[in-house]
Design an enzyme around this catalytic site. Structure first.
Site, PDB file in Angstrom:
ATOM      1  N   LYS A  37       7.682  -7.206  -2.042  1.00  0.00           N
ATOM      2  CA  LYS A  37       8.436  -5.783  -1.687  1.00  0.00           C
ATOM      3  C   LYS A  37       9.525  -5.984  -0.529  1.00  0.00           C
ATOM      4  O   LYS A  37      10.366  -5.628  -0.459  1.00  0.00           O
ATOM      5  CB  LYS A  37       7.450  -4.614  -1.198  1.00  0.00           C
ATOM      6  CG  LYS A  37       7.761  -3.488  -0.917  1.00  0.00           C
ATOM      7  CD  LYS A  37       6.705  -2.394  -0.735  1.00  0.00           C
ATOM      8  CE  LYS A  37       7.451  -1.128  -0.419  1.00  0.00           C
ATOM      9  NZ  LYS A  37       6.143  -0.058   0.097  1.00  0.00           N
ATOM     10  N   GLU A  58       3.715  -4.388   0.647  1.00  0.00           N
ATOM     11  CA  GLU A  58       2.460  -3.723   0.289  1.00  0.00           C
ATOM     12  C   GLU A  58       2.439  -3.768  -1.325  1.00  0.00           C
ATOM     13  O   GLU A  58       1.539  -3.086  -1.882  1.00  0.00           O
ATOM     14  CB  GLU A  58       2.828  -2.435   0.608  1.00  0.00           C
ATOM     15  CG  GLU A  58       2.769  -2.263   2.127  1.00  0.00           C
ATOM     16  CD  GLU A  58       3.580  -0.881   2.676  1.00  0.00           C
ATOM     17  OE1 GLU A  58       4.134  -0.172   1.835  1.00  0.00           O
ATOM     18  OE2 GLU A  58       3.181  -0.655   3.842  1.00  0.00           O
ATOM     19  N   TRP A  64       4.537   0.968  11.976  1.00  0.00           N
ATOM     20  CA  TRP A  64       5.104  -0.163  12.788  1.00  0.00           C
ATOM     21  C   TRP A  64       6.686   0.018  12.883  1.00  0.00           C
ATOM     22  O   TRP A  64       7.193  -0.872  13.604  1.00  0.00           O
ATOM     23  CB  TRP A  64       4.766  -1.639  12.134  1.00  0.00           C
ATOM     24  CG  TRP A  64       5.389  -1.714  10.672  1.00  0.00           C
ATOM     25  CD1 TRP A  64       5.546  -0.864   9.886  1.00  0.00           C
ATOM     26  CD2 TRP A  64       5.739  -3.175  10.491  1.00  0.00           C
ATOM     27  NE1 TRP A  64       6.262  -1.955   8.914  1.00  0.00           N
ATOM     28  CE2 TRP A  64       6.207  -2.875   9.216  1.00  0.00           C
ATOM     29  CE3 TRP A  64       5.870  -4.394  10.956  1.00  0.00           C
ATOM     30  CZ2 TRP A  64       6.770  -4.235   8.425  1.00  0.00           C
ATOM     31  CZ3 TRP A  64       6.068  -5.332  10.273  1.00  0.00           C
ATOM     32  CH2 TRP A  64       6.820  -5.569   9.215  1.00  0.00           C
TER      33      TRP A  64
HETATM   34  O1  IFM Z   1       6.003   1.183   7.539  1.00  0.00           O
HETATM   35  C1  IFM Z   1       6.781   1.074   6.366  1.00  0.00           C
HETATM   36  C2  IFM Z   1       6.386   0.089   5.382  1.00  0.00           C
HETATM   37  O2  IFM Z   1       6.243  -1.311   5.747  1.00  0.00           O
HETATM   38  C3  IFM Z   1       6.899   0.081   4.026  1.00  0.00           C
HETATM   39  N1  IFM Z   1       6.764   1.436   3.604  1.00  0.00           N
HETATM   40  C4  IFM Z   1       6.956   2.387   4.151  1.00  0.00           C
HETATM   41  C5  IFM Z   1       6.392   2.339   5.552  1.00  0.00           C
HETATM   42  C6  IFM Z   1       7.318   3.575   6.566  1.00  0.00           C
HETATM   43  O3  IFM Z   1       8.492   3.450   6.384  1.00  0.00           O
END
Ligand code: IFM
Length: 972
Positions: free
Chosen positions: A804, A710, A571
């Site tokens: 996060k 996350e 995204w």
């Molecule tokens: O898309 C992101 C996510 O929101 C957080 N972890 C890393 C991904 C890739 O940058």
């Protein structure tokens, strides 16, 4: 102080005064200058001759007819005319014509001046020249003959003496009279120029010529130190500033200026006084020609506002390689040293070319920058020039390895490198693993391919020789790639032959020009904060280079700058990068959407396989559009953990639809939203229609999802996902057949979605049950940004309110009309102290929202975290590539946060909030097909537009802005 080494470099343009600098006088034989000017132009140098006299005089004497590719311009008549000179002759390209009012005023000024001069007994005559000037010749008796310029100092004294005898102290006094008289006549800014014979009052002078040249060159990416200015009278003469110093306009501030004149009263600071007259000047031109012919490494303009020195410590080597990536949207080449070495992580990739295994990654292509370098080379001196998209390696040690490389912004398939060193450097195999037999002397071919996946072929043409006691290597390379199947070797050979025919210098000139054009639509100015400005330009530079503007564009989380996440598309692309490109380079944003459109089939299959209708885009996507999210990952402590994002982070489906809508709103591409964009929005909305569960009370829920945060992996009714889905269904209903049953159903479903909003507190609950979690604040443990799951343990964090990254607050950023009015403040205060900013996607969103909430100074603190994230490798992960989403967030925080820009139909909303530390913030972009510039200061906003533009300012003020610009007051 300029030292002599300043001219020991290759210039892209030479601007010089004619009489006294290039020729001793107007009757001199100019054959030598003619030969040099034509040869320099043939070698790609742009030449501008500046003179006070008219075209007949200069062209009649020079008589050059260059064929290019460098150009010759004559900027004459003391700043009022410019002529282009080519094989066909001389053609006027610019002329300053006075308005009739100015002309009248000038007449008055001239008359007044004559009277005053007359009173003092000096014979003066007023002559009209052909254009907009009136010239007052001061002619002491006996009548003055044309003086040879080499003796100008003596002659000045002589004329000053004569004036003195006639009752004047010196030329300065004559000039002062002319200024007074002109002002009295109503000309506030008279241009008075003088030399030993003339005092002239006019509307233009040599500074206009210099300004014209600076602008013309800047449009080709040629600025500052890439320009040599030559003259013979920079210093004062008889108390009057030397006429050549008028060429030193602010626009040429960093240009290298040299004087070959006598300069009796010394040169101004910043001008290198060489003396030697025209003979010396011609030597300099010859030297430039020799450098070009010897293929010396070109220079860059080390403008601190545009150049980023890469860190040189071994610990930061890999992060530096990511920062210094040269990319053109199609390809990216990391800044790995040409000689290789244990610290390096070289990478050459092509957008969208992946391996085809279960964990696809970008195919690492042949290393086209490799050279053979005896012994260890210096690691310092790497500089990325953002303005022109080139990477220069220039160690402090003069004899060390010096290189310059670029991926052409004008020709997608062209790559080029030059190198020079005292040591015997030589071309090396571009693919040491699979060396190919030389195609022909000086040419090599290499191919990287993956079983059943993509392939990249590179053909390199090498030249090496010796110049100025240095070993010199020039490489021009071409690539071809296939997403599946063999790369076309024949096509690659044809491309390199074509590019070699064009030649390195011309490729570089085209490339610089292409970057100048890109920046014209994407300017970023932050006055009062040079570091913030440079960081913002660094962000825009890498965003502009991350994706092609044609076909489809797969923008991975690290773009073309590294191999982290295998180059997968998240995204990050739609929500963080696309909004920037929709404003700066709409065709690229469209290509990013095309990437999704071409994978709708795979998304439909994914939805069907889960028993749903419509299309479900994957959390991580690569070549074929299936979900390529890895099933497992390894925590820093070595434990293997399942990765659940692929299964649950479904908000990507609504994010893609949001991006399609955002692109259409900014670009005004109505055909897109009536055609492929509509299909994209509707097909993805269909997914939610069956994915959403209605409870007995008729409320819509999404169970088992993961929001942007996350740390809390599988939750029910994530507010971000539910509200995005609500927005998505409503937008899809608007785009459906009016009055259709489908539209009605989607509206009803949208209205039914629970969103966790508590009107009592004004807060959204991030997901069902979040309020019951341990109420920890991250600030009790560490200063964000911090990876809280590593610091406190993933399980503890999952049981707490520490998050996060921006989650609920993403709603206020993306769909502010879809959240409860007035809810920004309460949610910022609640979630701010709970956000660890453990993802690079977070600080910029908080920045934008703090600015919107009227706290620009607090916002600046977070802006600086985002700004330094990659430049200082704050998270220790930049080696794997730049965090493209963060780079996108930086621009978004400027545009949507500090400037408060928002598309409202054909109108642009502008609502600035500037931090005290910034005097002004200015962005240039395209809005609904036209270029727009917004400059905000603390008390006013200036809108530059090419077409009339409606601006909605705060409190519903509607302002109609007419081209070229409109300023309105602003209470910031
Ligand atoms: O898309 C992101 C996510 O929101 C957080 N972890 C890393 C991904 C890739 O940058």
């Amino acid at each position: 102080m300029v030292d002599a080494s300043a001219i020991d470099r290759t210039f892209e343009a030479v601007i010089f005064d004619w009489d006294g600098t290039a020729v001793p006088d107007r009757s001199a034989d100019a054959r030598a200058v003619r030969g040099l000017v034509e040869a320099l132009c043939a070698a790609g140098v742009h030449v501008v001759v500046i003179s006070g006299t008219h075209v007949g005089n200069v062209d009649g004497q020079l008589r050059a007819r260059p064929e290019g590719p460098g150009t010759l311009h004559l900027a004459l008549n003391r700043g009022s005319e410019v002529f282009a000179v080519g094989p066909g002759g001389v053609e006027v390209v610019w002329r300053r014509t006075a308005s009739s009012a100015e002309d009248r005023e000038l007449d008055l000024a001239a008359d007044a001046t004559v009277v005053r001069l007359g009173e003092r007994g000096v014979r003066a005559k007023v002559v009209s020249n052909r254009l907009n000037r009136r010239k007052i010749d001061i002619i002491p008796e006996p009548e003055w003959a044309d003086p040879p310029k080499a003796r100008i100092g003596e002659l000045t004294l002589a004329v000053a003496n004569r004036l003195h005898t006639a009752g004047w102290r010196d030329l300065a006094e004559v000039v002062a009279v002319a200024v007074d008289a002109s002002r009295a006549a109503g000309i506030p800014d008279p241009r008075i120029s003088s030399d030993v014979k003339h005092v002239e009052v006019g509307l233009t002078d040599k500074s206009d010529s210099a300004r014209w040249a600076a602008g013309w060159l800047a449009n080709r990416g040629i600025t500052g130190e890439l320009i040599l200015i030559g003259g013979d009278e920079f210093g004062p003469i008889g108390g009057v500033i030397g006429s050549d110093s008028l060429m030193l306009v602010p626009e040429l501030e960093r240009a290298i200026a040299i004087s070959v004149g006598v300069e009796p009263e010394g040169c101004p600071e910043g001008v290198l006084s060489l003396g030697g007259g025209p003979a010396r000047f011609l030597e300099l031109l010859e030297r430039q020609l020799a450098r070009r012919r010897g293929r010396r490494v070109p220079a860059i303009d080390r403008d601190p506002a545009w150049t980023v020195p890469l860190p040189s410590s071994p610990q930061q080597a890999r992060a530096a390689e990511a920062m210094g990536t040269v990319a053109n949207g199609w390809t990216g080449t990391r800044a790995a040293p040409e000689e290789g070495g244990p610290e390096t992580q070289p990478l050459f990739v092509v957008n969208g070319v992946y391996t085809a295994d279960s964990q696809p990654q970008l195919v690492p292509g042949p290393q086209w920058t490799r050279l053979s370098v005896p012994g260890p080379a210096e690691s310092d001196g790497w500089v990325l020039d953002l303005r022109t998209g080139v990477l220069l390696r220039q160690p402090d040690d003069d004899s060390g390895l010096r290189t310059l490389r670029f991926a052409s912004a004008a020709r997608p398939h062209a790559l080029a490198l030059r190198a020079e060193a005292a040591a015997p450097i030589a071309p090396a195999a571009i693919s040491p693993e699979t060396p190919q037999a030389p195609e022909q002397p000086g040419s090599q071919f290499a191919i990287s391919e993956s079983a059943a996946g993509g392939a990249i072929a590179v053909v390199a043409r090498d030249w090496h020789g010796r110049t100025d006691d240095l070993a010199v290597v020039e490489r021009i390379a071409a690539w071809s790639a296939q997403r599946a199947g063999r790369a076309d070797a024949q096509q690659t050979r044809a491309r390199v032959a074509d590019q070699a025919g064009i030649g390195f210098d011309r490729l570089l000139a085209e490339h610089r020009k292409a970057w100048a054009q890109r920046w014209a639509d994407a300017a970023v100015v932050i006055e009062g904060a040079p570091d913030d400005q440079l960081a913002a330009r660094f962000a825009v530079f890498h965003l502009l280079a991350s994706a092609p503007d044609d076909g489809e564009a797969a923008v991975g989380a690290r773009g073309l700058t590294g191999s982290a996440y295998g180059g997968h598309v998240f995204w990050d692309a739609e929500v963080f990068v696309l909004p920037v490109l929709a404003a700066l380079r709409p065709a690229t944003a469209r290509a990013m959407l095309e990437y999704r459109i071409r994978r709708l089939g795979a998304a439909r299959t994914a939805a069907r396989s889960r028993g749903q209708t419509g299309a479900r885009f994957p959390w991580e996507s690569a070549g074929d559009g299936r979900d390529v999210t890895p099933a497992r990952g390894i925590r820093p402590d070595g434990t293997v953990v399942p990765i659940r994002t692929g299964e649950h982070e479904e908000h990507i489906v609504a994010d893609v639809a949001w991006a399609a809508n955002h692109y259409a709103a900014w670009s005004g591409d109505a055909a897109f939203l009536a055609g492929p964009g509509r299909d994209l929005v509707l097909e993805t909305a269909r997914y939610w229609a069956t994915r959403t569960r209605l409870d007995p009370a008729g409320q819509g829920h999404l169970y088992g999802v993961m929001g942007p945060d996350e740390y809390h992996e599988v939750v029910d009714d994530n507010a971000f996902t539910n509200v995005m889905v609500r927005w998505h269904l409503r937008r899809a209903a608007e785009l459906s057949e009016p009055g259709s049953a489908q539209a009605a159903r989607w509206r009803e479903l949208a209205d039914s979605m629970v969103d966790g909003y508590d009107p009592g507190t004004g807060r959204y609950e991030q997901f069902a049950g979040y309020w019951e979690l341990e109420p920890l604040l991250i600030t009790e443990f560490a200063n964000p940004p911090v990876t809280a799951d590593v610091l406190l343990g993933a399980d503890r964090v999952a049981q707490s309110q520490i998050i996060k990254q921006a989650d609920v607050l993403m709603l206020h950023h993306l769909v502010p009309d879809e959240v409860a009015p007035g809810s920004l403040g309460p949610n910022l205060s609640f979630y701010g102290p709970r956000t660890a900013h453990g993802s690079s996607l977070s600080p910029s969103v908080h920045t934008a929202l703090l600015a919107r909430a009227g706290e620009p100074d607090r916002a600046l603190g977070l802006f600086r975290i985002a700004a330094r994230l990659d430049l200082d490798d704050l998270g220790g992960t930049t080696a794997g590539g730049l965090h493209l989403a963060n780079l996108g967030g930086i621009w978004q925080s400027l545009a949507f946060g500090f400037l408060g820009l928002r598309a409202r139909g054909d109108a642009l909303e502008v609502d600035p909030r500037l931090p005290d530390a910034w005097q002004a913030l200015e962005l240039t972009f395209r809005f609904r097909g036209h270029p727009v510039g917004i400059r905000a200061e603390h008390d006013r906003v200036t809108v530059r537009c090419a077409e009339p533009l409606t601006v909605r300012a705060s409190a519903g003020r509607i302002i109609r802005c007419e081209p070229p610009d409109h300023t309105f007051s602003w209470e910031g």
